[in-house]
Design an enzyme around this catalytic site. Structure first.
Site, PDB file in Angstrom:
ATOM      1  CE  LYS A  89      -3.439   2.036 -23.939  1.00 18.20           C
ATOM      2  NZ  LYS A  89      -2.628   0.977 -23.319  1.00 18.20           N
ATOM      3  N   GLY A 101      -6.225   0.989   7.662  1.00 19.37           N
ATOM      4  CA  GLY A 101      -7.514   1.111   6.979  1.00 19.37           C
ATOM      5  C   GLY A 101      -7.775  -0.091   6.106  1.00 19.37           C
ATOM      6  CG  LEU A 118       2.825   3.091  10.287  1.00 21.88           C
ATOM      7  CD1 LEU A 118       3.456   1.732  10.020  1.00 21.88           C
ATOM      8  CD2 LEU A 118       3.633   3.837  11.342  1.00 21.88           C
ATOM      9  CB  THR A 168       4.730  -7.250 -16.155  1.00 22.23           C
ATOM     10  OG1 THR A 168       4.948  -6.214 -15.181  1.00 22.23           O
ATOM     11  CG2 THR A 168       5.736  -7.076 -17.275  1.00 22.23           C
ATOM     12  CB  CYS A 199       2.013  -1.623  -8.550  1.00 28.02           C
ATOM     13  SG  CYS A 199       2.117  -0.778 -10.128  1.00 28.02           S
ATOM     14  CG  PHE A 249      11.226   3.235  -8.030  1.00 27.48           C
ATOM     15  CD1 PHE A 249      11.154   1.953  -7.500  1.00 27.48           C
ATOM     16  CD2 PHE A 249      12.412   3.648  -8.606  1.00 27.48           C
ATOM     17  CE1 PHE A 249      12.259   1.109  -7.521  1.00 27.48           C
ATOM     18  CE2 PHE A 249      13.528   2.818  -8.629  1.00 27.48           C
ATOM     19  CZ  PHE A 249      13.454   1.548  -8.099  1.00 27.48           C
ATOM     20  CE  LYS A 283       2.035  -5.796 -11.737  1.00 21.87           C
ATOM     21  NZ  LYS A 283       3.335  -5.820 -12.376  1.00 21.87           N
TER      22      LYS A 283
END
Ligand code: UDX
Length: 443
Positions: free
Chosen positions: A41, A263, A260, A92, A270, A159, A273
């Site tokens: 990586k 489907g 909202l 994590t 994220c 976020f 889990k």
């Protein structure tokens, strides 16, 4: 510190979050060292190649490398010597066989870095963790670091959304600084100066609150999605229309239309889990009942996948076995090649398990899907996957699928049947073109 007083930054863990953070911070003018234990990586990033799909990031990597402010390496010793502020950005994930969060990589990063910290420094956790982790890691860092309590720990949840990672990092809605001292606050303020200068709101709080903000935000988003999907279940029972219902709710400012969209539900690395780990952690600390609804949020979400398979079966007259099925989409959402807990692939694999001849196509996630599920068949394009199909199932709402002309598709399929798992298509247009159109929560 540099001559301008800006702290030198390291980013430990160069996956999705870390690579984006390292690149963006260098673009903002900081000297940054990205560190990972994965040499492959690191070599890719050092050579200017982003190892995952993220719009806009490759261009910024080139720019950051050319500026000379961004380097990559594998040595914790070098990181400790270089950095004033060390961001922990390792994954994590969910622990295998449990709902708990697996902190192995985070603990390993701390144990790798701390023994080399010989001077005052701030270690900043960005990974999503169970509440209480920062307090535990503070003790661990200070025990292991030669500089002892001169090394402090802070928490700064991230976020960013995949597909919008660059914008979310450079222009976040808010910053949250979980700090235990004035000094830690000053370091974080210096490390985010260019972003704070844009007027970005910042919440300064304690470590536990900062940890909780992230899981609380993701739980809220997951709950909102499952709420509308629960309404879709009710609509199905009474022949009502979830799309009109959701559109009507969205016009109430207090509710709003974001997250909202009914489907197939949420997936990815994220939301699923995080809600499980939060419920698990809440039980551990004796407040399980407070968030037990997250178990239901998870169940509603899983039921959408099963219901999508049911819709396909219904449209095929009761039988999936032996039928040719085009599965459009593999990524957990559009503009991503991420297939972690992808609803699309879950549905494709279930239909394959039921004896369906499933051909998958995705604009970005095909390689990842092929590697993970070699038992499935794959098409080279949306139309190729739909060749001779008895039914087409739209599972990830890529704009490429939205733009397909129903008449062009009609030329290649065997039967004009489509299941729109994401409410991405115009039902009237498809029906007018002679298609049998079905969507979750719509009669
Ligand atoms: C999420 C959070 O949004 C982000 O703030 C956090 O940092 C990481 O987790 P991400 O996993 O990139 O980001 O995806 P997101 O855009 O939140 O979508 C999650 C899932 O919800 C996708 O599978 C998406 O298809 C689904 N979704 C989203 C819906 O089913 N309906 C919606 O209305 C919105």
């Amino acid at each position: 510190m540099t001559s301008t007083g800006a702290p030198k930054l390291t980013v430990i863990g160069t996956g999705y979050l870390g690579a984006t953070h390292a690149i963006c911070m260098a673009v903002l003018g900081f000297e940054v060292l990205g560190v990972d234990v994965d040499e492959a990586k690191i070599s890719k990033l050092a050579a200017g190649e982003v190892p995952f799909f993220e719009p806009g990031l490759p261009e910024l990597l080139t720019k950051a490398l050319e500026s000379g402010r961004l380097r990559f390496g594998t040595s914790f010793e070098e990181a400790a010597a270089f950095g004033d502020v060390h961001f922990l950005c390792v994954g994590t994930p969910q622990m295998p066989g449990s709902d708990a969060c697996d902190l192995t990589y985070l603990d390993a990063a701390v144990r790798g870095l701390a023994p080399h910290l010989e001077r005052r420094a701030l270690v900043v956790g960005k990974s999503t963790v169970p509440v209480g982790t920062a307090a535990r890691l503070t003790t661990l860092v200070q025990e292991l670091a030669p500089a002892g309590t001169d090394v402090e720990l802070a928490w700064n949840p991230e976020f960013l959304r995949e597909g919008y990672a660059v914008d979310d990092t450079l222009r976040p809605d808010r910053l949250v600084f979980g700090v235990a001292s004035e000094w830690a606050d000053q370091q974080l303020t210096a490390a985010f100066k260019p972003i704070l200068d844009q007027g970005t709101p910042v919440i300064r709080t304690d470590l536990a609150t900062a940890e909780l903000v992230k899981v609380a935000a993701n739980s809220f988003l997951a709950t909102k999605i499952s709420y509308i999907n629960a309404m879709a279940e009710v609509c199905e029972a009474v022949g009502a229309d979830i799309k009109d219902l959701a559109d009507s709710l969205a016009l109430d400012d207090r509710i709003g239309g974001k997250f909202l969209k009914p489907g197939l539900g949420f997936g990815g690395g994220c939301l699923p889990k995080d809600i499980r780990a939060f419920a698990h952690r809440a039980e551990e600390i004796g407040v399980g009942q407070a968030v037990s609804f997250l178990r239901e949020v998870d169940d509603i979400n899983r039921r959408r996948r099963a219901r999508t398979v049911d819709l396909v079966r219904e449209l095929l007259g009761g039988q999936i076995s032996g039928r040719r099925i085009a599965a459009w989409g593999a990524a957990f959402k559009p503009n991503s090649d991420d297939i972690r807990d992808a609803p699309a692939l879950d549905v494709a694999r279930t239909m394959h398990g039921l004896g369906g001849h499933v051909r998958v196509y995705d604009p970005a996630a095909l390689d990842n899907a092929r590697r993970a599920y070699p038992e499935l068949r794959y098409g080279e394009s949306a139309l190729d996957a739909a060749e001779d199909a008895d039914v087409v199932v739209l599972l990830t709402e890529w704009s490429e699928f939205r733009e397909i002309d129903p008449d062009a598709l009609a030329q290649v399929v065997r039967h004009k049947r489509i299941v729109d798992g994401r409410h991405a298509l115009d039902a009237d247009q498809w029906r007018a073109a002679g298609w049998e159109y079905r969507a979750l929560g719509r009669s």
